[in-house]
Enzyme design. Structure first.
Site, short mmCIF file in Angstrom:
data_model
loop_
_atom_site.label_atom_id
_atom_site.label_comp_id
_atom_site.label_asym_id
_atom_site.label_seq_id
_atom_site.Cartn_x
_atom_site.Cartn_y
_atom_site.Cartn_z
N SER A 144 0.79 -1.24 0.00
CA SER A 144 0.00 0.00 0.00
C SER A 144 0.82 1.28 0.00
O SER A 144 0.24 2.36 -0.08
CB SER A 144 -0.96 0.01 1.20
OG SER A 144 -2.06 -0.84 0.96
N LYS A 203 0.13 3.73 -2.72
CA LYS A 203 -0.93 4.73 -2.62
C LYS A 203 -0.36 6.15 -2.56
O LYS A 203 -1.08 7.11 -2.82
CB LYS A 203 -1.80 4.46 -1.40
CG LYS A 203 -2.70 3.22 -1.52
CD LYS A 203 -3.60 3.08 -0.30
CE LYS A 203 -4.65 1.99 -0.49
NZ LYS A 203 -4.16 0.65 -0.14
N SER A 214 -5.44 3.40 4.65
CA SER A 214 -5.10 2.50 3.55
C SER A 214 -6.33 1.81 2.97
O SER A 214 -6.28 0.64 2.59
CB SER A 214 -4.08 1.45 4.02
OG SER A 214 -3.28 1.02 2.96
#
Length: 433
Positions: free
Chosen positions: A140, A143, A195
């Protein structure tokens, strides 16, 4: 991918057990972060940091341990990204083991991250690294790249209506529901603080869908010369060809930190997130109220001067992390890839590397982030600064901001005694029945 939900069902406890567990847990977390994070002892094999001297990940991440990167029917996986003839950032960054400045002290012990980088956010100098251009999965932390694309393309005040497709997103979800109304800023908070893969889906839908969003992310990475990076999904779920490096992650985070909204959101500890209405198709369904969401980056609470960061985890990527902190007029970023929670957790590993970086000489350098020749007084990029924490003294130490240790210890002792008394009373009652 291991799934973590923001809200999950738990087995009910007795009142006494709940009070004792909660009070003991709160006391441990408040009084001793080290105790709260204590790891099992007595392992038979001494810990050693993974050795990368032979450049095992020069062209591609380690082999996947699951089927997450198997191409779909009729599709073929992409070839590994080309390796540049000259390492981006300088020749020394072509090394695969430890890359340290001259006369540098030994690196901190107990770092399980296979690759890491310490860089100066203001000047772009890379202070120290391990396997900086080795290729790993970002999970993640990708991101950060999605947020950079989205924050430059979307109106943060625009209201988006949640869909069932958002709610069905695989992996970690913040709790978007169909019919819920969310500003893009709230979606970005869910994306970066918690997240949320449901938030990633809602953001990507506005950018043309997953495929178009991934193309935009990869285009930006290439333009920034993050040449070890290729997104396969907007959220960081593993997919064919997914790749980044510790060096690239520092570069991508630094770019994101030039956006004021990004710097503000990753520095936010907690916000309220909207709920969503009852589904008329579900009998007796009721409106789902809003709820608070907290930042996943523990160093924002535990490390003095932390500016924010981004966590990540998949079974293939293992633990990934990027964070930045300010001290003595300097701002450093630390990245970790393919880490584990033993012997110490990734946030603690990052904290040790931050301390190490701040202790190095001001001119320490093993390379640079692309396009930067600036100094602290004349930085090569303009970084956004997070706003001061509301109702806080920004010069205070963490202990001063969160209360006197002596006072907290007294209160914790009192509630512990009360809790144990309740537990004893409850146990006696059960014995009688």
């Amino acid at each position: 991918m291991r799934t973590r939900m923001t809200r999950r069902a738990r087995r009910p406890r007795s009142l006494a057990a709940t009070l004792v567990a909660g009070l003991l847990g709160a006391a441990a977390l408040t009084l001793s972060p080290t105790l709260a994070d204590a790891q099992p002892t007595g392992t038979t094999t001494p810990f050693t940091t993974p050795n990368t001297d032979s450049c095992p990940n020069k062209t591609a991440p380690p082999p996947a341990i699951d089927a997450s990167e198997v191409p779909g029917p009729g599709e073929t996986g992409p070839d590994p990204l080309p390796v540049p003839a000259s390492p981006v950032g300088g020749d020394r960054l072509g090394g695969c083991g430890l890359v340290l400045p001259d006369k540098a002290p030994p690196v901190p012990a107990e770092i399980s991250a296979t690759a890491w980088t310490i860089a100066d956010l203001d000047t772009g100098r890379v202070l120290a690294a391990k396997d900086p251009h080795g290729r790993y999965r970002p999970a993640s932390t990708i991101k950060v790249l999605l947020a950079t694309v989205a924050l430059r393309a979307l109106d943060l005040n625009k209201v988006v209506v949640g869909t069932q497709e958002d709610a069905n997103a695989d992996g970690t979800r913040v709790g978007i529901g169909p019919g819920g109304r969310y500003t893009n800023k709230q979606l970005m908070q869910a994306l970066l603080m918690c997240s949320g893969n449901d938030a990633a889906h809602a953001v990507a839908a506005q950018l043309g869908g997953d495929r178009a969003t991934v193309a935009k992310m990869n285009e930006l990475a290439k333009r920034l010369r993050a040449l070890d990076t290729r997104a396969a999904t907007p959220s960081g779920l593993d997919g064919p060809g997914m790749s980044t490096s510790a060096y690239d992650l520092a570069l991508l985070f630094r770019e994101a930190m030039t956006i004021p909204a990004f710097a503000e959101i990753v520095h936010t500890e907690q916000v309220d997130f909207p709920g969503y209405p009852a589904d008329p198709k579900i009998p007796d369904d009721k409106d789902h109220p809003g709820f608070p969401i907290a930042n996943d980056n523990r160093l924002l609470f535990d490390y003095d001067g932390d500016l924010g960061g981004k966590t990540g985890y998949t079974d293939d990527a293992r633990q990934t992390f990027v964070t930045a902190a300010a001290r003595g007029g300097h701002r450093l970023v630390v990245t970790l890839l393919k880490a584990d929670v033993l012997p110490i957790r990734p946030p603690e590993q990052a904290a040790r590397l931050l301390d190490y970086g701040f202790a190095l000489p001001r001119d320490a350098s093993v390379g640079t982030l692309p396009g930067d020749t600036g100094t602290t007084a004349n930085p090569g990029v303009t970084l956004a600064s997070p706003p001061p924490h509301p109702n806080s003294d920004t010069t205070a130490t963490p202990a001063e901001r969160h209360g006197s240790w002596g006072t907290i210890a007294i209160i914790a002792g009192l509630v512990l005694v009360i809790g144990l008394g309740i537990a004893a009373w409850s146990l006696r009652g059960r014995t009688r029945s």
